[in-house]
Design a protein around this motif. Structure first.
Motif, mmCIF file in Angstrom:
data_model
loop_
_atom_site.group_PDB
_atom_site.id
_atom_site.type_symbol
_atom_site.label_atom_id
_atom_site.label_comp_id
_atom_site.label_asym_id
_atom_site.label_seq_id
_atom_site.Cartn_x
_atom_site.Cartn_y
_atom_site.Cartn_z
ATOM 1 N N UNK A 40 38.616 26.625 76.706
ATOM 2 C CA UNK A 40 39.790 26.726 76.481
ATOM 3 C C UNK A 40 40.640 27.444 76.987
ATOM 4 N N UNK A 41 42.100 26.243 76.861
ATOM 5 C CA UNK A 41 43.629 26.473 76.950
ATOM 6 C C UNK A 41 43.525 27.628 75.984
ATOM 7 N N UNK A 42 44.591 28.647 76.958
ATOM 8 C CA UNK A 42 45.130 29.903 75.828
ATOM 9 C C UNK A 42 46.623 28.920 75.148
ATOM 10 N N UNK A 43 46.071 29.798 74.027
ATOM 11 C CA UNK A 43 47.541 29.651 73.186
ATOM 12 C C UNK A 43 48.648 31.072 74.310
ATOM 13 N N UNK A 44 49.253 30.743 73.372
ATOM 14 C CA UNK A 44 50.329 32.677 73.533
ATOM 15 C C UNK A 44 50.549 32.883 72.705
ATOM 16 N N UNK A 45 49.419 32.740 72.135
ATOM 17 C CA UNK A 45 48.853 34.005 70.548
ATOM 18 C C UNK A 45 48.322 35.181 72.180
ATOM 19 N N UNK A 46 47.074 33.937 72.394
ATOM 20 C CA UNK A 46 45.798 34.528 73.438
ATOM 21 C C UNK A 46 46.629 35.146 74.266
ATOM 22 N N UNK A 47 47.424 34.934 74.679
ATOM 23 C CA UNK A 47 48.521 34.860 76.153
ATOM 24 C C UNK A 47 48.655 36.725 76.526
ATOM 25 N N UNK A 92 45.863 39.358 75.381
ATOM 26 C CA UNK A 92 45.436 39.428 76.916
ATOM 27 C C UNK A 92 46.279 41.553 77.671
ATOM 28 N N UNK A 93 47.401 39.878 77.448
ATOM 29 C CA UNK A 93 48.553 41.563 78.381
ATOM 30 C C UNK A 93 48.332 42.477 76.954
ATOM 31 N N UNK A 94 48.496 42.540 76.117
ATOM 32 C CA UNK A 94 48.570 43.442 75.585
ATOM 33 C C UNK A 94 47.398 44.571 75.723
ATOM 34 N N UNK A 95 45.618 43.701 75.179
ATOM 35 C CA UNK A 95 44.731 44.429 75.976
ATOM 36 C C UNK A 95 44.594 45.086 77.628
ATOM 37 N N UNK A 96 45.202 44.230 78.632
ATOM 38 C CA UNK A 96 45.926 45.727 79.435
ATOM 39 C C UNK A 96 46.417 46.659 79.167
ATOM 40 N N UNK A 111 40.181 39.489 82.150
ATOM 41 C CA UNK A 111 41.356 39.619 81.957
ATOM 42 C C UNK A 111 42.673 39.031 82.257
ATOM 43 N N UNK A 112 43.054 40.305 83.481
ATOM 44 C CA UNK A 112 43.130 39.178 84.962
ATOM 45 C C UNK A 112 43.151 37.958 85.574
ATOM 46 N N UNK A 113 41.954 37.830 85.127
ATOM 47 C CA UNK A 113 41.765 35.768 86.085
ATOM 48 C C UNK A 113 41.856 35.097 84.661
ATOM 49 N N UNK A 114 41.261 35.264 83.439
ATOM 50 C CA UNK A 114 41.928 34.323 82.050
ATOM 51 C C UNK A 114 42.881 34.625 82.151
ATOM 52 N N UNK A 115 43.695 35.653 82.128
ATOM 53 C CA UNK A 115 45.397 35.164 81.702
ATOM 54 C C UNK A 115 45.524 34.690 83.711
ATOM 55 N N UNK A 150 44.566 31.075 82.683
ATOM 56 C CA UNK A 150 45.475 30.335 80.912
ATOM 57 C C UNK A 150 44.279 29.764 80.752
ATOM 58 N N UNK A 151 43.061 30.345 80.892
ATOM 59 C CA UNK A 151 41.515 29.638 79.930
ATOM 60 C C UNK A 151 40.708 30.985 79.275
ATOM 61 N N UNK A 152 40.704 30.324 78.397
ATOM 62 C CA UNK A 152 39.560 31.515 77.618
ATOM 63 C C UNK A 152 37.566 31.114 77.456
ATOM 64 N N UNK A 153 36.770 32.395 77.135
ATOM 65 C CA UNK A 153 35.594 31.878 76.653
ATOM 66 C C UNK A 153 35.606 31.900 75.404
ATOM 67 N N UNK A 154 34.946 30.860 74.481
ATOM 68 C CA UNK A 154 34.724 31.568 73.325
ATOM 69 C C UNK A 154 33.164 31.432 73.017
ATOM 70 N N UNK A 155 32.914 32.146 72.458
ATOM 71 C CA UNK A 155 32.181 32.406 71.631
ATOM 72 C C UNK A 155 31.680 31.773 70.803
ATOM 73 N N UNK A 156 32.341 30.479 70.230
ATOM 74 C CA UNK A 156 32.150 30.140 69.158
ATOM 75 C C UNK A 156 31.909 28.569 69.949
ATOM 76 N N UNK A 157 31.016 28.595 71.192
ATOM 77 C CA UNK A 157 30.047 27.797 71.593
ATOM 78 C C UNK A 157 28.430 27.550 71.137
#
Length: 67
Positions: free
Chosen positions: A1-8, A11-15, A30-34, A37-44
């Protein structure tokens, strides 16, 4: 799933968090995700049911340290 601005931003804050910085594997993920710009979702996993996620999947991952 594509990361939203909020997700990005999240991620930056978590780093910047100390507990993340102490885990090089988490930093790399986290660096790779950023970068991509893709995220994994446990909802899958919700197709298997909420109880599967909370009672089977997560306990296995935590016990194995597989994250």
């Amino acid at each position: 799933l594509e990361m939203s601005d909020k997700d990005i931003k999240t991620g930056q804050d978590l780093l910047k968090e100390e507990f993340i910085q102490k885990n090089p594997e988490w930093v790399a993920e986290l660096e790779l995700m950023l970068e991509v710009k893709q995220k994994a979702e446990i909802q899958a996993l919700s197709a298997f049911g909420f109880q599967f996620v909370t009672e089977v999947y997560l306990p296995r991952k935590l016990k194995a340290g597989d994250w």
